[in-house]
Write an enzyme that holds these catalytic residues in place. Structure first.
Site, PDB file in Angstrom:
ATOM      1  N   ALA A 150       0.805  -1.224   0.000  1.00  0.00           N
ATOM      2  CA  ALA A 150       0.000   0.000   0.000  1.00  0.00           C
ATOM      3  C   ALA A 150       0.836   1.271   0.000  1.00  0.00           C
ATOM      4  O   ALA A 150       0.320   2.346   0.307  1.00  0.00           O
ATOM      5  CB  ALA A 150      -0.934  -0.011   1.201  1.00  0.00           C
ATOM      6  N   ALA A 151       2.116   1.157  -0.356  1.00  0.00           N
ATOM      7  CA  ALA A 151       2.960   2.345  -0.380  1.00  0.00           C
ATOM      8  C   ALA A 151       2.414   3.387  -1.356  1.00  0.00           C
ATOM      9  O   ALA A 151       2.407   4.591  -1.065  1.00  0.00           O
ATOM     10  CB  ALA A 151       4.391   1.964  -0.751  1.00  0.00           C
ATOM     11  N   GLY A 152       1.948   2.932  -2.513  1.00  0.00           N
ATOM     12  CA  GLY A 152       1.388   3.859  -3.497  1.00  0.00           C
ATOM     13  C   GLY A 152       0.120   4.530  -3.009  1.00  0.00           C
ATOM     14  O   GLY A 152      -0.140   5.702  -3.336  1.00  0.00           O
ATOM     15  N   ASP A 153      -0.669   3.807  -2.222  1.00  0.00           N
ATOM     16  CA  ASP A 153      -1.896   4.397  -1.680  1.00  0.00           C
ATOM     17  C   ASP A 153      -1.575   5.461  -0.637  1.00  0.00           C
ATOM     18  O   ASP A 153      -2.221   6.514  -0.581  1.00  0.00           O
ATOM     19  CB  ASP A 153      -2.776   3.306  -1.069  1.00  0.00           C
ATOM     20  CG  ASP A 153      -3.297   2.336  -2.113  1.00  0.00           C
ATOM     21  OD1 ASP A 153      -3.472   2.746  -3.268  1.00  0.00           O
ATOM     22  OD2 ASP A 153      -3.515   1.160  -1.771  1.00  0.00           O
TER      23      ASP A 153
END
Length: 310
Positions: free
Chosen positions: A254-257
């Site tokens: 979920a780094a992109g989120d």
């Protein structure tokens, strides 16, 4: 001195239950791998970004759909506990909630299979019923785990009201419907940028050289995230690069989120784009250093501590 007004973010997107499976390595086609563990965690790119923005201090409303299964109850309860307004989330009868099977290997790399379920049923009626919420937002944040035509329709509503629209084009679209990319800001990662442009984006130099082509697709501003290499941004006038934060990656799910939420929150607070990218980069790094999706989303305090340290 007047008290700083809380940023209002509306998120239109997916709400999933993530089945997180950990193994020493991801299976190759035709290969069977014995996994180490399996856990259930609330996820979905839309819900992840809503939770992240709420933890960063924003007032967040989520628009989307869940089914009428047991997952739906868990998903709605979790969002409410994270201080996300769930009053605009519809429960679809005789429908399964969205599910994602997330396979994570020891290095932190992941592979994800998504069953959209109720997410595929978000329609114009839900968006129209929430029109006043969108109008009252500082920023509208969306992804592509709900139908493209709904993303484009919601974008037009926001643009008519002068509400800035941020699109995280994930998962990368195989084809784009008309006006999908007619947004204020787009923030793909390198693989999503490559899919949009039909060209490889393997280095920071690639991202810089292809930025103008990305802008020609419709957005006014753009950010391409390049993982450990950093990020490249175009603020409407100049192209700039921002280094990444050095952390030990445990799970990049979920780094992109976290990054997209950080951009939305800081722009809603009237930060410059480069300030927003620096904040979002710290948020993404912290998310990658934790396990799971929503469980790994950092707080505002954690992000600001990392920014001060580096």
């Amino acid at each position: 001195m007047a008290e700083k007004q809380q940023a209002k973010i509306t998120v239109v997107g997916s709400i999933n239950m993530d089945l997180m499976i950990r193994a020493s390595n991801l299976p190759l086609p035709g290969e069977t791998v014995i996994a180490d563990s399996k856990v259930e965690n609330p996820g979905g790119k839309g819900a992840n970004q809503a939770v992240a923005a709420a933890r960063m201090g924003a007032e967040v409303t989520m628009i989307g759909c869940v089914g009428d299964d047991s997952f739906a109850t868990q998903l709605l309860q979790n969002l409410a506990e994270e201080n996300v307004d769930t009053s605009r989330i519809i429960r679809r009868e005789n429908t399964a909630s969205g599910v994602a099977v997330v396979m994570v290997e020891e290095s932190g790399e992941n592979a994800i299979l998504v069953v959209p379920g109720a997410n595929a049923l978000v329609n114009q009626q839900e968006i129209e019923q929430a029109r006043e919420v969108i109008y009252g937002s500082d920023v509208l944040l969306m992804q592509l785990e709900v139908p493209q035509e709904i993303v484009a329709y919601t974008t037009q509503i926001a643009r008519d009201a002068g509400v800035p629209v941020i699109l995280d084009p994930a998962p990368a679209p195989l084809e784009c419907c008309a006006d999908l990319l007619n947004v204020d800001l787009i923030c793909p990662n390198q693989s999503e940028a490559a899919a949009l442009l039909g060209k490889p984006v393997e280095s920071m130099d690639d991202a810089v050289s292809l930025m103008k082509e990305l802008i020609q697709l419709g957005p006014k501003q753009a950010i391409i995230t390049m993982g450990e290499q950093g990020a490249v941004l175009f603020d409407g006038e100049t192209i700039q690069t921002v280094p990444s934060f050095a952390v030990e990656a445990i799970d990049s799910t979920a780094a992109g989120d976290a990054f997209a939420a950080g951009i939305a929150v800081r722009l809603a607070e009237h930060a410059s784009l480069i300030e927003a990218v620096q904040f979002a980069s710290a948020a993404g790094a912290l998310a990658a250093s934790g396990a799971g999706a929503q469980t790994a989303m950092p707080t505002r305090e954690q992000i600001e501590t990392l920014l001060k340290r580096q």
